[in-house]
Design an enzyme around this catalytic site. Sequence first.
Site, PDB file in Angstrom:
ATOM      1  N   THR A  51      -8.425   6.931  -2.965  1.00 41.11           N
ATOM      2  CA  THR A  51      -9.601   6.507  -3.257  1.00 41.11           C
ATOM      3  C   THR A  51     -10.867   7.126  -3.166  1.00 41.11           C
ATOM      4  O   THR A  51     -11.810   7.896  -4.215  1.00 41.11           O
ATOM      5  CB  THR A  51      -9.747   4.757  -1.977  1.00 41.11           C
ATOM      6  OG1 THR A  51     -10.003   5.120  -1.315  1.00 41.11           O
ATOM      7  CG2 THR A  51      -9.568   3.917  -2.608  1.00 41.11           C
TER       8      THR A  51
ATOM      9  N   HIS B 189       0.908  -1.480   0.255  1.00 36.43           N
ATOM     10  CA  HIS B 189       0.075  -0.010  -0.516  1.00 36.43           C
ATOM     11  C   HIS B 189       0.990   1.527  -0.245  1.00 36.43           C
ATOM     12  O   HIS B 189       0.263   1.888  -0.417  1.00 36.43           O
ATOM     13  CB  HIS B 189      -1.150   0.079   0.917  1.00 36.43           C
ATOM     14  CG  HIS B 189      -2.180  -0.852   1.015  1.00 36.43           C
ATOM     15  ND1 HIS B 189      -3.295  -0.229   0.445  1.00 36.43           N
ATOM     16  CD2 HIS B 189      -2.466  -1.826   1.622  1.00 36.43           C
ATOM     17  CE1 HIS B 189      -4.440  -1.514   0.632  1.00 36.43           C
ATOM     18  NE2 HIS B 189      -4.107  -2.645   0.783  1.00 36.43           N
TER      19      HIS B 189
ATOM     20  N   LYS C  20     -14.358   8.535  -5.903  1.00 32.45           N
ATOM     21  CA  LYS C  20     -15.543   8.759  -4.862  1.00 32.45           C
ATOM     22  C   LYS C  20     -15.842  10.457  -5.875  1.00 32.45           C
ATOM     23  O   LYS C  20     -17.114  11.006  -6.152  1.00 32.45           O
ATOM     24  CB  LYS C  20     -15.490   9.411  -3.577  1.00 32.45           C
ATOM     25  CG  LYS C  20     -15.523   7.629  -2.819  1.00 32.45           C
ATOM     26  CD  LYS C  20     -14.966   7.425  -1.553  1.00 32.45           C
ATOM     27  CE  LYS C  20     -14.716   6.108  -0.890  1.00 32.45           C
ATOM     28  NZ  LYS C  20     -14.128   6.255   0.161  1.00 32.45           N
TER      29      LYS C  20
ATOM     30  N   LYS D 236       0.838  14.397   0.634  1.00 35.04           N
ATOM     31  CA  LYS D 236      -0.584  15.275   0.656  1.00 35.04           C
ATOM     32  C   LYS D 236      -0.285  16.693   0.037  1.00 35.04           C
ATOM     33  O   LYS D 236      -1.840  17.050  -0.509  1.00 35.04           O
ATOM     34  CB  LYS D 236      -1.893  14.179   1.495  1.00 35.04           C
ATOM     35  CG  LYS D 236      -2.009  13.153   1.174  1.00 35.04           C
ATOM     36  CD  LYS D 236      -2.873  12.433   2.487  1.00 35.04           C
ATOM     37  CE  LYS D 236      -2.543  11.057   3.024  1.00 35.04           C
ATOM     38  NZ  LYS D 236      -3.830   9.898   1.442  1.00 35.04           N
TER      39      LYS D 236
ATOM     40  N   LYS E 237      -8.955  14.263   3.072  1.00 28.70           N
ATOM     41  CA  LYS E 237      -7.567  13.320   3.307  1.00 28.70           C
ATOM     42  C   LYS E 237      -6.921  13.258   4.731  1.00 28.70           C
ATOM     43  O   LYS E 237      -7.132  14.698   5.265  1.00 28.70           O
ATOM     44  CB  LYS E 237      -6.889  12.802   1.706  1.00 28.70           C
ATOM     45  CG  LYS E 237      -6.393  13.939   2.036  1.00 28.70           C
ATOM     46  CD  LYS E 237      -5.162  14.187   0.110  1.00 28.70           C
ATOM     47  CE  LYS E 237      -6.185  14.199  -1.074  1.00 28.70           C
ATOM     48  NZ  LYS E 237      -6.285  12.535  -1.639  1.00 28.70           N
TER      49      LYS E 237
END
Length: 843
Positions: free
Chosen positions: A677, A378, A681, A575, A569
């Site tokens: 993910t 992952h 969405k 990020k 997130k």
Amino acid sequence: MAKPLTDSEKRKQISVRGIAGLGDVAEVRKSFNRHLHFTLVKDRNVATPRDYFFALAHTVRDHLVGRWIRTQQHYYERDPKRIYYLSLEFYMGRTLQNTMVNLGLQNACDEAIYQLGLDLEELEEIEEDAGLGNGGLGRLAACFLDSMATLGLAAYGYGIRYEFGIFNQKIVNGWQVEEADDWLRYGNPWEKARPEYMLPVHFYGRVEHSPEGVKWLDTQVVLAMPYDTPVPGYRNNTVNTMRLWSAKAPNDFKLHDFNVGGYIEAVLDRNLAENISRVLYPNDNFFEGKELRLKQEYFVVAATLQDIIRRFKSSKFGCRDPVRTCFETFPDKVAIQLNDTHPALAIPELMRILVDVEKVDWDKAWEITKKTCAYTNHTVLPEALERWPVSMFEKLLPRHLEIIYTINQRHLDHVAALFPGDVDRLRRMSVIEEGDCKRINMAHLCVIGSHAVNGVARIHSEIVKQSVFKDFYELEPEKFQNKTNGITPRRWLLLCNPGLAGTIAEKIGEGFLTDLSQLKKLLPLVDDEALIRDVAKVKQENKLKFSAFLEKEYKVKINPSSMFDVHVKRIHEYKRQLLNCLHIITLYNRIKKDPAKAFVPRTVMIGGKAAPGYHMAKMIIKLVTSIGSVVNHDPIVGDKLKVIFLENYRVSLAEKVIPAADLSQQISTAGTEASGTGNMKFMLNGALTIGTMDGANVEMAEEAGAENLFIFGMRVEDVEALDRKGYNAREYYDRLPELKQAVDQISSGFFSPKEPDCFRDVVNMLLNHDRFKVFADYEAYVACQAQVDQLYRNPREWTKKVIRNIACSGKFSSDRTITEYARDIWGVEPSDLQIPPPNLPRD
């Protein structure tokens, strides 16, 4: 403006929610009243909203039980290959609405509850989220359970029933403060304790080698109590099981230790054993090598493997006598999927059972283990890789350490035979890392002990092969695969966005809910005026509804016609929430410089939790809230720009904000986000994406056409080139006046006037040791955001791009992902056969 339909009114117009037959409605009412009566008879005579919630939950649960029993009976009789998804996290969110949706009961419940003078949505809001996960990895496991049930696979999710899930986040004076998530306080109507399947798990002790074999002796025992939660497929009468283990001390715990008169102390010490399932470690993409965490990892693995072997040995329903004793066929009946390295101990534990307990010889046992296990990677961030100190293993799991040493020795012998004299390769490929502190590299153990290794998006799977596991890929290229992540369209479209689901169903029917590729049928309709109008109308209603929610919950008033720019997130440097902050400050400065200029109004929403020990992530939250308190109170800005920090971002909040978003921010440095993910969405719910070529963004751009996303910034190759050259942040700071201005404002205390050097750590990091190269993408990002504004000024063209995105999001269903796992890794076929419902006789 006309008042929008309530969700309740909207639901009744939407057939995808199940037809509410009069009989169903009457039955739900009757059942609800019965449950309410028995709840109240016990202790009170005035019902609270929570009593109503539990009465409804139990009513809906009643509809699951018959299907649940029948599904498990069906598996026992057919004896299919069973799939075991092992994960330390299952981020399930709320269960009530999802169960109603999957059982087709939503409209019946809605009508029954309405007739009783109650509001279904209000009751749904009472339910606690099951927050047994940190973010993407845990939520992926939850989507996978939904898809495996919908695809009729004999699958089981196995994990830990944490008493306290991911902390609740409070913002106090702009800072994150953590609160314990006591989610079980009022009880959990969806779980069933199964004390009859309680199992022992051993720790510590010593190993004895004798001619009769190996014994692990003088261990401390903790009991694993299973709690089962039903997992319903979408309208196929399949109900699978998620089994979560809870730690219990045995009744003789510490009482045989000659501690005369130490009885009270011994009973109090039971807490030590039961602490194993007390709390979820709140780290995302970060390894914290604590003994309690290693105990959790072994606890779930040891209990689960005993369960798997018990089920393999029996096989006829209700019979617990061992039938099978030969393990040759084990990999034909059992697939174990390891969700990251957290359950890696399944590999040595299965070896221990086969070799020490079942007396299978080593080579045969190793062949069985490899054929059974598969590993999903992952992350490529080095700080996230699990590297356990050998000394900790020696104490806690001495037999497993021996087994790992043997696995490693045989592995290195094999490599040495193929690459004679290449000692550096042996060092790189060893499971044991030498050094001041010898460590076990769990990722290497997983690769060696699995027959399949997969990444979670195409670009990530390539990086896995070319860098992280390069040596292993050269050794066994056939082992490495890609399985691009997906999301369940039941929760992430039908449940959270009924208006959009209904609009789509009117145009192309309902088949897309179980075959998301059917959304392609919208492509020819991209110029259809009615569709353009309806999609825009649904988005506007969702924005109004979310605005009302923000006003009610957080007392913030926002402009619903502004662009909803959403970045939600976990908070992490990779990020790059800081890149978003720099853009916000740049917009602010442009408004201040020329207040009369036409400006596309924006509401920027940033949300997410920071790991409690992650200093920089907590500073990033403080920066966002500080920017907000300046921007939001500047009269010159007005409602051209608002900055909102979304407190306590979690599954149930995602279900509200995602359908309301116009712009989705997916701006990690290329090569750092394995998949993402949330990006999927937003795409499915009618937001446009601004993002880098990272993770699944690459495949989203490929599916929809890069011109239908706002792609900017360095590609992986550019990042690598910049690394070779040497990244110098000051070069950008000196060259770009708007960047310099923004950084100087953060630095000087413009956003923290009471504490001018509040953000010096942030600025110092950005200028001197920013691993994620925020400044290198600043110019391209700001330019790309200007293109976003440009398109937003033309609502019709914007909405056409939205429709193209929705139409091309079919690949990102977890049904597709799971179908690929089933065929390429587990060797099973999905089935669309419906199990007959409980009210019909079985075949």
